[in-house]
Design an enzyme around this catalytic site. Sequence first.
Site, PDB file in Angstrom:
ATOM      1  N   ASP A  35       0.754  -1.100   0.048  1.00 15.59           N
ATOM      2  CA  ASP A  35      -0.075   0.080  -0.073  1.00 15.59           C
ATOM      3  C   ASP A  35       0.804   1.308  -0.081  1.00 15.59           C
ATOM      4  O   ASP A  35       0.563   2.280  -0.737  1.00 15.59           O
ATOM      5  CB  ASP A  35      -0.909  -0.110   1.051  1.00 15.59           C
ATOM      6  CG  ASP A  35      -0.379  -0.087   2.548  1.00 15.59           C
ATOM      7  OD1 ASP A  35       0.801  -0.622   2.655  1.00 15.59           O
ATOM      8  OD2 ASP A  35      -1.290   0.067   3.376  1.00 15.59           O
ATOM      9  N   THR A  63       2.528  -7.823  -2.335  1.00 14.42           N
ATOM     10  CA  THR A  63       2.626  -7.635  -0.719  1.00 14.42           C
ATOM     11  C   THR A  63       2.277  -9.210  -0.374  1.00 14.42           C
ATOM     12  O   THR A  63       1.219  -9.971  -0.654  1.00 14.42           O
ATOM     13  CB  THR A  63       1.541  -6.688  -0.287  1.00 14.42           C
ATOM     14  OG1 THR A  63       1.952  -6.818   1.175  1.00 14.42           O
ATOM     15  CG2 THR A  63       0.074  -6.872  -0.705  1.00 14.42           C
ATOM     16  N   ILE A  64       2.756  -9.630   0.859  1.00  9.05           N
ATOM     17  CA  ILE A  64       2.560 -10.920   1.459  1.00  9.05           C
ATOM     18  C   ILE A  64       1.329 -10.726   2.707  1.00  9.05           C
ATOM     19  O   ILE A  64       0.936 -11.463   3.214  1.00  9.05           O
ATOM     20  CB  ILE A  64       3.728 -11.358   2.234  1.00  9.05           C
ATOM     21  CG1 ILE A  64       4.292 -10.644   3.100  1.00  9.05           C
ATOM     22  CG2 ILE A  64       4.749 -11.829   1.247  1.00  9.05           C
ATOM     23  CD1 ILE A  64       5.385 -11.298   3.919  1.00  9.05           C
ATOM     24  N   ASP A  65       1.045  -9.251   2.713  1.00  9.49           N
ATOM     25  CA  ASP A  65       0.277  -8.879   3.908  1.00  9.49           C
ATOM     26  C   ASP A  65      -1.189  -9.179   3.462  1.00  9.49           C
ATOM     27  O   ASP A  65      -2.045  -9.283   4.413  1.00  9.49           O
ATOM     28  CB  ASP A  65       0.465  -7.421   4.276  1.00  9.49           C
ATOM     29  CG  ASP A  65       1.708  -7.224   4.684  1.00  9.49           C
ATOM     30  OD1 ASP A  65       2.326  -8.199   5.282  1.00  9.49           O
ATOM     31  OD2 ASP A  65       2.090  -5.985   4.573  1.00  9.49           O
TER      32      ASP A  65
END
Length: 110
Positions: A35, A63-65
């Site tokens: 983000d 992203t891994i989130d």
Amino acid sequence: IGTSRTKIESTEQFQTAAQTVQSLRLDGLIICGGDDSNTNAALLADYFVGNGVKCNVVGMPKTIDADLRSNTLEMSFGFDTTTKVYASILANVMQECLVRADRWHFVRVT
């Protein structure tokens, strides 16, 4: 060109980015990340348009989130890869636990 974990906020940072893409004669800049990275991409694109910098900016979600979602993006490729790798690792640990029931096994999840 590089990597960063900070947001572009100051006029000096925007000017440095513009000078860099102009000195390297870039007509395109792809920013991959989460983000914060995609916020930076949008801010840079606005700054470049407003200041006549001839460089297209593209934000690419990764992203891994799993914190980047929209109607057109179910999940980013970093998250999908991470969940598959961790699922495989945990399956291996579970198999080891079955084979070696005489041992204690600990998994730390952070």
